[in-house]
Scaffold this motif. Structure first.
Motif, short mmCIF file in Angstrom:
data_model
loop_
_atom_site.label_atom_id
_atom_site.label_comp_id
_atom_site.label_asym_id
_atom_site.label_seq_id
_atom_site.Cartn_x
_atom_site.Cartn_y
_atom_site.Cartn_z
N ALA A 138 0.89 -1.61 -0.19
CA ALA A 138 -0.22 0.61 0.02
C ALA A 138 0.90 1.43 0.26
N TRP A 139 0.21 1.76 -0.66
CA TRP A 139 1.35 3.46 -0.99
C TRP A 139 0.51 4.39 -0.74
N ASN A 140 1.24 6.14 -1.44
CA ASN A 140 0.91 6.90 -1.82
C ASN A 140 1.80 8.41 -1.79
N ASN A 141 1.58 8.86 -3.14
CA ASN A 141 2.44 9.75 -3.13
C ASN A 141 1.67 11.30 -2.52
N PRO A 142 2.10 11.56 -1.80
CA PRO A 142 1.93 12.90 -1.37
C PRO A 142 1.36 14.16 -1.66
N LYS A 143 2.27 13.72 -3.44
CA LYS A 143 2.05 15.01 -4.01
C LYS A 143 0.80 15.46 -4.82
N LEU A 144 0.00 13.75 -4.58
CA LEU A 144 -1.03 13.42 -5.77
C LEU A 144 -1.86 13.73 -4.96
N HIS A 145 -1.86 12.41 -3.88
CA HIS A 145 -2.92 12.25 -2.97
C HIS A 145 -3.13 12.44 -1.92
N THR A 146 -4.10 12.43 -1.87
CA THR A 146 -4.30 12.87 0.28
C THR A 146 -3.99 12.13 0.82
N PRO A 147 -3.32 12.31 2.11
CA PRO A 147 -2.75 11.02 3.16
C PRO A 147 -3.55 9.39 3.03
N GLU A 148 -5.50 10.11 3.49
CA GLU A 148 -5.41 8.65 3.51
C GLU A 148 -5.87 7.39 1.96
N ARG A 149 -5.65 8.21 1.26
CA ARG A 149 -5.49 7.32 0.13
C ARG A 149 -4.82 5.72 0.59
N ARG A 150 -5.23 5.38 -0.26
CA ARG A 150 -3.91 3.96 -0.52
C ARG A 150 -3.77 3.16 -2.22
N LYS A 151 -3.15 3.72 -2.61
CA LYS A 151 -2.50 2.47 -4.03
C LYS A 151 -2.33 1.73 -3.61
N THR A 152 -2.61 0.33 -4.66
CA THR A 152 -1.76 -0.55 -3.96
C THR A 152 -1.14 -1.38 -5.53
N TRP A 153 -0.25 -1.79 -4.80
CA TRP A 153 0.75 -3.22 -5.75
C TRP A 153 0.94 -4.57 -5.05
N LEU A 154 0.74 -5.22 -6.16
CA LEU A 154 0.87 -6.93 -5.89
C LEU A 154 2.23 -7.11 -5.78
N ALA A 155 2.54 -8.20 -4.65
CA ALA A 155 3.84 -8.87 -5.35
C ALA A 155 3.64 -10.35 -5.27
N CYS A 156 4.39 -11.41 -5.25
CA CYS A 156 4.90 -12.19 -5.18
C CYS A 156 6.09 -12.12 -4.48
N ASP A 157 6.58 -13.52 -4.11
CA ASP A 157 7.74 -13.63 -2.79
C ASP A 157 8.59 -12.66 -3.63
N GLU A 158 9.32 -13.57 -4.48
CA GLU A 158 10.48 -13.28 -5.61
C GLU A 158 10.56 -11.27 -5.78
N HIS A 159 9.07 -10.80 -6.21
CA HIS A 159 9.13 -8.96 -6.15
C HIS A 159 9.10 -8.41 -4.68
N ARG A 160 8.67 -8.24 -3.58
CA ARG A 160 7.95 -8.42 -2.99
C ARG A 160 8.84 -6.71 -2.44
N GLU A 161 10.18 -7.64 -2.01
CA GLU A 161 11.34 -6.90 -1.57
C GLU A 161 12.13 -5.44 -2.48
N HIS A 162 11.81 -6.17 -3.80
CA HIS A 162 12.23 -4.88 -5.02
C HIS A 162 11.20 -3.25 -4.89
N LEU A 163 10.03 -4.24 -4.78
CA LEU A 163 9.10 -3.53 -5.35
C LEU A 163 8.90 -3.13 -3.82
N SER A 164 9.07 -3.23 -2.55
CA SER A 164 8.80 -2.17 -1.74
C SER A 164 10.47 -1.05 -1.25
N GLN A 165 11.28 -1.70 -1.93
CA GLN A 165 12.81 -0.69 -1.98
C GLN A 165 12.27 -0.08 -3.19
N PHE A 166 11.82 0.76 -3.97
CA PHE A 166 10.74 1.20 -5.12
C PHE A 166 10.46 2.44 -4.69
#
Length: 84
Positions: free
Chosen positions: A32-60
């Motif tokens: 769950a993420w949010n870009n504070p320049k574009l979204h209100t603080p409570e808004r959550r966008k989501t990306w989904l991840a498999c076990d292999e890509h969770r760390e990479h996407l989290s770091q990004f």
């Protein structure tokens, strides 16, 4: 974030898949993420991840200060059902 290395619309209606570019593995995690320049603080966008890509996407998302939460897909669905 149209030029990101991941697709933000990667979940199929039946089997959610990882958002990492080119990955077709089943999603296990919700980032769950949010870009504070574009979204209100409570808004959550989501990306989904498999076990292999969770760390990479989290770091990004993390290095940009966007990452707000990482939970299992099962937990995310339970939370959504409880809120709904």
């Amino acid at each position: 974030m149209d030029n990101d290395p991941v697709s933000t619309d990667a979940a199929s209606a039946e089997t959610p898949i990882c958002s990492a570019k080119g990955c077709r593995a089943a999603a296990v995690w919700v980032l769950a993420w949010n870009n504070p320049k574009l979204h209100t603080p409570e808004r959550r966008k989501t990306w989904l991840a498999c076990d292999e890509h969770r760390e990479h996407l989290s770091q990004f998302l993390g290095v940009r200060g966007f990452l707000k939460d990482v939970v299992t897909l099962d937990e995310w669905e339970r939370r959504s059902a409880a809120d709904g």
